[in-house]
Write an enzyme that holds these catalytic residues in place. Sequence first.
Site, PDB file in Angstrom:
ATOM      1  N   HIS A 139       0.820  -1.107  -0.046  1.00 30.46           N
ATOM      2  CA  HIS A 139       0.012  -0.078   0.119  1.00 30.46           C
ATOM      3  C   HIS A 139       0.739   1.109  -0.055  1.00 30.46           C
ATOM      4  CE1 HIS A 139      -2.961   2.976   2.296  1.00 30.46           C
ATOM      5  NE2 HIS A 139      -3.244   2.786   0.884  1.00 30.46           N
ATOM      6  N   HIS A 175      -1.970   0.918   8.033  1.00 27.14           N
ATOM      7  CA  HIS A 175      -3.484   1.002   7.774  1.00 27.14           C
ATOM      8  C   HIS A 175      -4.051  -0.274   7.931  1.00 27.14           C
ATOM      9  CE1 HIS A 175      -1.243   4.099   5.268  1.00 27.14           C
ATOM     10  NE2 HIS A 175      -1.940   4.727   6.099  1.00 27.14           N
TER      11      HIS A 175
HETATM   12  S1  FES Z   1       1.081   1.049   4.395  1.00 28.41           S
HETATM   13 FE1  FES Z   1       0.078  -1.085   4.791  1.00 28.41          FE
HETATM   14  S2  FES Z   1      -2.013  -0.724   4.878  1.00 28.41           S
HETATM   15 FE2  FES Z   1      -1.150   1.440   4.377  1.00 28.41          FE
END
Ligand code: FES
Length: 170
Positions: A98, A117
């Site tokens: 992500h 997140h």
């Molecule tokens: S950086 Fe891992 S869920 Fe956003």
Amino acid sequence: MKGCGKLELGRRQFLRNGLGAVGGAAAAAVPVPAAAGGRSGYPAQVLANLRDLAVNVPRDIHYPDTGSPGVVVKLGAAVPGGVGPDGDIVAYSTLCPHKGYPLAYAASDKTLNCPGHFSRFDAEKEGQQVWGHATQNLAMFRLALRPNGDIAAVGVDELIYGRIGNVLES
Ligand code: FES
């Protein structure tokens, strides 16, 4: 879902071939052979030896370079993509796909978890995302077992966070 599984297989195969099989060229083996333009596939690199691994205890590694942290772990039961005498040794990037936060291995359920997140990835299912903000599965380092017990990384499925392809500048 059955359809998604087929799509995922196709995408993984596409990436494994280093995008070089487009246009009907023969499929490339892992690692992707050197290509024109000064680019090459990921190199083979020893990550650990069988004697270094205990069941469900991750070992920090880097692959294919020091800017790409990961873990190699012996899961204790055969899994897809697992190598070794028990077919249970796997390795993953620990950069969340992500936004690149560092993932932590949870021995309790054999997942890699993001503190950013909260995305979660299944170490027993080739890095399949099981929850969270990420929009792709976790990059899995493909492994090969050598006769002396060395476990070598030989390629990557999915993209390591922050990289634009599964090839390196040579
Ligand atoms: S950086 Fe891992 S869920 Fe956003």
